[in-house]
Design a protein around this motif. Structure first.
Motif, short mmCIF file in Angstrom:
data_model
loop_
_atom_site.label_atom_id
_atom_site.label_comp_id
_atom_site.label_asym_id
_atom_site.label_seq_id
_atom_site.Cartn_x
_atom_site.Cartn_y
_atom_site.Cartn_z
N UNK A 190 5.10 2.34 -4.05
CA UNK A 190 5.51 1.20 -3.25
C UNK A 190 5.55 0.22 -4.31
N UNK A 191 6.78 -0.54 -4.43
CA UNK A 191 6.57 -1.52 -5.47
C UNK A 191 7.05 -2.88 -4.90
N UNK A 192 7.48 -2.89 -3.60
CA UNK A 192 7.38 -4.36 -2.90
C UNK A 192 8.76 -4.35 -2.18
N UNK A 193 9.13 -5.50 -1.63
CA UNK A 193 10.19 -5.53 -0.75
C UNK A 193 11.48 -5.27 -1.62
N UNK A 194 12.60 -4.38 -1.01
CA UNK A 194 13.73 -3.90 -1.79
C UNK A 194 13.30 -2.62 -2.25
N UNK A 195 12.12 -2.21 -2.30
CA UNK A 195 12.01 -0.74 -2.75
C UNK A 195 12.22 0.38 -1.82
N UNK A 196 12.48 0.02 -0.44
CA UNK A 196 13.08 0.99 0.49
C UNK A 196 14.13 1.48 -0.13
N UNK A 247 -8.13 -2.21 2.34
CA UNK A 247 -6.80 -2.25 2.02
C UNK A 247 -6.16 -3.70 2.17
N UNK A 248 -5.62 -3.97 0.94
CA UNK A 248 -5.02 -5.52 1.15
C UNK A 248 -3.44 -5.26 1.54
N UNK A 249 -3.03 -4.96 2.59
CA UNK A 249 -1.87 -4.80 2.98
C UNK A 249 -1.04 -5.74 2.90
N UNK A 254 3.07 -2.65 4.27
CA UNK A 254 2.56 -1.36 3.44
C UNK A 254 1.94 -2.02 2.23
N UNK A 255 1.27 -1.05 1.33
CA UNK A 255 0.73 -1.24 0.10
C UNK A 255 1.00 -0.09 -0.81
N UNK A 256 0.80 -0.53 -2.19
CA UNK A 256 1.42 0.33 -3.49
C UNK A 256 0.76 1.67 -3.28
N UNK A 257 -0.54 1.92 -3.05
CA UNK A 257 -1.28 3.24 -2.88
C UNK A 257 -2.51 3.25 -1.98
#
Length: 858
Positions: free
Chosen positions: A399-405, A132-134, A114-117
């Motif tokens: 979304x902020x990156x891996x672990x943000x789930x 979009x830079x997924x 995914x991507x931040x926004x």
């Protein structure tokens, strides 16, 4: 907090390297120049003390082998950093042909993350034409993925940031799952933490608009929702809830933060001209069972105009003599502690339920370069909410990156209002499940218009909005939002028929599906498989599962292919859908389709391409809900045709963290259908939690069932009733379904429902679809033909087949009901077969005749 270290028996340490076997498909690979290894929590990995899988270790003086059955690792000892010469891992595949990975290998077929926004994106294309830079996802058709945790920041026992370890290091997690993508995601969840369950109200309807609402306006809005009988759970207040002196002062008197940025976005003090008594406003909202979230842009720190400036300054021993802004630093524990204690928690005590973190300023922490401010703020706010009491954590953020789930839920930002954006969002949402980010919330209807569209020409197409709302029904979160434009209205009552009818129906359907959605949320917590997931999770070996990204599974049993194009002149649009192998049913059970190829059908505005696995049992709430604050007393068990199927109803208190401690209940429901009988067995409820009911009303709905000769509940025959009543059954000719009302029953006992049939009264396949096609075609004819007095009788009767069938069922007693119904069905089939010819014989326009025939034939 429990230790994040792995079980000792899972680790193999040899000098400067350490391997940790975490599952048959997952091995941690560490190399450290100084021989020191990290056991604490990181941004990504928070738990390694998983059950140790069986594995075999074989080594000699030069080489080490680890074999888990699925993975075979080979390492050449004493050769320094991991590279292609000293390390390889083979992933075994059924049927042979191992996949071999070596450090440095480039993944060729990553399936995306995914991507931040989606700010300013039209689909996946930004306003300057860039794509979009997924980010990468955790799964790939290569059959493996590596998570590099070397540069992650650490987390201490209080969840606060720790510096990265010194020295040369490698810290890699190798996932080798082949095509078992769901197992790979489950492995990641086992070490990175599960997807938390949001509070139940999150799955209701959210009203949000960028607008300077006043207390009175919001009360009027709430009253209109109630008048229109539209359910609502969340009120979102955008930036204008607070004062923004940086934008309101005369030129030359603007207020700036300590970084020289004009402070027009940051604010913590209610605008009293809009909210004279904020606490009273929020008491009203809570009295209406509405939750409140407020928008925060914390980057400018705390400015001297804020009501709590002096309290914040005192907590930090900040010199107030100059009235200088107190600078923001999210990784400063004293700053964040003071912000929570002196400003945010008091607002929560007044009634704020959770926070909307709208961080759009500098990307990284100034005191911890490399640490994403988005990631960190999500972590700090979510964990603070959990720390405060037993409430479930909840924020609303990017979304902020891996672990943000671990910190739901997300909002995808200010997407462009267009059919292109609508078409892209199903794919974007499903891909996010590849990083366990299962709770994207989109601005339903889009946020803003293309910048090149003149303001006078900007308007929201009603059909586009209706279709977007239909997507919202089958999204993790249903939330409307829009830019601050006076003409941009999304209130459901703003749209007349037929679009308003479709929007109202979508919201009602969302609330009916709430128990199914909530059960899928529990599954996401337990397994790592999100509510919205790509087709290739379930059919990974089929190329077609990768070629249709705009369709997806919604939970285990429902396949959705949202309509993302406008209808044509005949009021329908042809939507191609790839159906996986096996039989699939339309959502109303009207038609069965053999999968394994493309299906092209025409859909009217009120229709959505939704397909359900045979035998599925879909739990529903009855219509008429106002909110999800409490669970209704009645559950409808909608049972689809099919030889057998099952579901598990999930219940908990909906608000606390007790679900993580075993405080929940499950109820197993099984269906089995033959030629002469259809049995549905509802087990006793298993489990307990605070507020668990002891009784419940069940309605069992057997779709596409035909008229039964007898209905039994726990061996007792129930009487027929022409209207709903407890301990009776009826036949609904509008859906060709049997509705068995068990009445109020004890949940600690099981209940057995049996419908018995005579084979000669079975329904013709596709009958309900033909009835609805006839109704739609006749409605079209009446709209386009000025003189309808000459319509043949058969056409009029075919257009209201459900009413004709209802009279056949209701007239007379039980004797002969099935026979009367069968004869009425045969009469409709005869009329339907001759519809096109009947209309062709009338003096109607030839173009209308062709369209009518086309509509009947679809």
């Amino acid at each position: 907090m429990e230790s994040a270290a792995a079980q000792p028996e899972a680790t193999i340490e040899r000098g400067n390297v350490r391997f940790t076997v975490l599952s048959p498909r997952l091995i941690r690979l560490e190399w450290s120049a100084d021989g020191r290894f990290r056991d604490g929590r990181t941004q990504v990995v928070v738990h390694r003390a998983v059950d140790v899988p069986p594995f075999r270790l074989v080594e000699d003086a030069t080489t080490l082998h680890i074999d888990t059955g699925t993975l075979h690792l080979r390492h050449v000892k004493g050769t320094g950093r991991f590279d292609a010469a000293n390390l390889e891992i083979a992933v075994r595949r059924h049927g042979g042909g191992d996949i071999v990975w070596r450090p440095g290998d480039v993944q060729l077929a990553n399936l995306g993350g995914t991507y931040r926004t989606l700010d300013r994106y039209d689909g996946d294309t930004w306003q300057d034409g860039t794509r979009l830079p997924l980010e990468e996802g955790l799964i790939a058709r290569d059959g493996w993925h590596v998570v590099d945790d070397t540069d992650s920041f650490g987390l201490d026992d209080e969840g606060w940031v720790l510096e990265r370890p010194d020295g040369e290091r490698q810290d890699l997690y190798f996932f080798g799952y082949g095509l078992d993508y769901r197992a790979g995601l489950a492995d990641f969840a086992s070490i990175a933490g599960p997807q938390p369950m949001p509070p139940r109200f999150v799955f209701g309807y959210w009203w949000s608009r960028y607008w300077n609402y006043s207390d009175d306006e919001l009360r009027t809005l709430g009253a209109r929702f109630e008048k229109e009988r539209i359910p609502l759970d969340v009120l979102v207040l955008d930036m204008d809830w607070h004062t923004t002196p940086g934008l309101s002062l005369r030129p030359g008197l603007e207020q700036y933060d300590v970084f020289g940025q004009q402070s027009g976005w940051t604010g913590y003090t209610f605008n009293r001209s809009l909210f004279p008594d904020p606490a009273a406003f929020m008491r009203w909202a809570h009295g209406e069972n509405l939750r409140i979230t407020l928008n925060l842009h914390p980057a400018s720190g705390v400015l001297p105009h804020e009501a709590k400036y002096d309290a914040m300054a005192q907590a930090l021993s900040w010199d107030t003599s100059t009235r200088a802004p107190i600078p923001f630093e999210g990784t400063s524990q004293p700053y964040m502690r003071a912000l929570f204690d002196t400003i945010l928690h008091p607002l929560e005590r007044d009634g704020v339920d959770f926070w909307w973190l709208d961080w759009q300023q500098w990307p990284e922490s100034r005191s911890h370069p490399g640490l994403s401010n988005t990631w960190w703020l999500n972590h700090v706010f979510f964990t603070e909410m959990q720390r405060d009491d037993d409430r479930r954590g909840l924020i609303y953020h990017r979304w902020g990156g891996l672990g943000n789930h671990r910190y739901p839920i997300g909002f995808s930002g200010d997407s462009v209002i267009s059919w292109t954006s609508l078409a892209y969002q199903p794919h974007f949402t499903a891909m996010a499940s590849n990083v366990l980010y299962g709770y994207w919330s989109h601005d339903i209807g889009g946020h803003t218009f293309h910048k090149h569209i003149p303001r006078a020409e900007r308007h929201l197409e009603p059909e586009l909005y209706a279709r977007w709302m239909q997507l919202g029904v089958f999204s993790p979160v249903l939330r409307t939002h829009s830019a601050k434009e006076a003409s941009l209205h999304k209130e459901p009552w703003h749209f007349g028929p037929p679009w308003g009818d479709a929007i109202f129906a979508a919201i009602r359907l969302r609330y009916q599906l709430a128990p199914y959605i909530y059960g899928a949320a529990r599954q996401a917590y337990d397994t790592g498989t999100s509510i919205v997931r790509p087709m290739y999770y379930h059919w990974p070996e089929l190329d077609e599962a990768y070629l249709h990204p705009s369709q997806y599974l919604f939970g285990d049993d429902i396949l959705v292919a949202p309509v993302t194009e406008p209808v044509g002149e005949d009021g329908t649009v042809v939507a191609p859908v790839w159906l996986p192998p096996g039989v699939w049913y339309s959502r109303d059970g009207a038609e069965a389709f053999e999968g394994g190829g493309m299906l092209e059908r025409a859909y009217a505005l009120e229709e959505i391409p939704i397909f359900v696995r045979p035998g599925s049992v879909v739990p529903l709430y009855p219509e008429g809900l106002r909110d999800l604050a409490s669970v209704p007393d009645t559950i409808i068990l909608q049972v689809f045709p099919g030889h057998e199927g099952s579901t598990t109803l999930y219940d908990d208190d909906g608000t606390s963290q007790g679900y993580q401690r075993g405080e929940f209940a499950r109820t197993r429901v099984r269906s089995r259908r033959g030629d002469r009988a259809h049995r549905v067995h509802v087990d006793a409820m298993d489990g307990d939690y605070r507020g668990r009911p002891r009784t419940r009303s069940y309605i069992v709905e057997l779709l596409d069932a035909g008229i039964p000769e007898r209905i039994e509940v726990n061996g007792e025959a129930l009487p027929y009733s022409a209207s709903p009543a407890p301990r009776t059954w009826l036949f609904d000719t509008s859906s060709l379904s049997i509705r068995v009302d068990l009445g109020t029953v004890q949940l600690d006992t099981a209940h057995d429902v049996v419908a018995r049939f005579a084979p000669e009264h079975a329904l013709p396949k596709g009958l309900l679809h033909r009835m609805r096609r006839a109704e739609f075609a006749v409605r079209y004819l009446k709209q386009v033909w000025g003189d309808i007095s000459a319509l043949p009788e058969d056409v009029n009767l075919a257009g209201q087949a459900d009413r004709v069938l209802a009279y056949a069922v209701e007239h007379g007693g039980d004797d002969g009901r099935a026979q009367r119904f069968t004869e009425a069905v045969q009469a409709f089939e005869s009329r339907f077969a001759g519809l096109a010819a009947s209309v062709a014989a009338t003096p109607i326009n030839d173009a209308f005749k062709r369209t009518f025939a086309d509509l009947v034939g679809r």
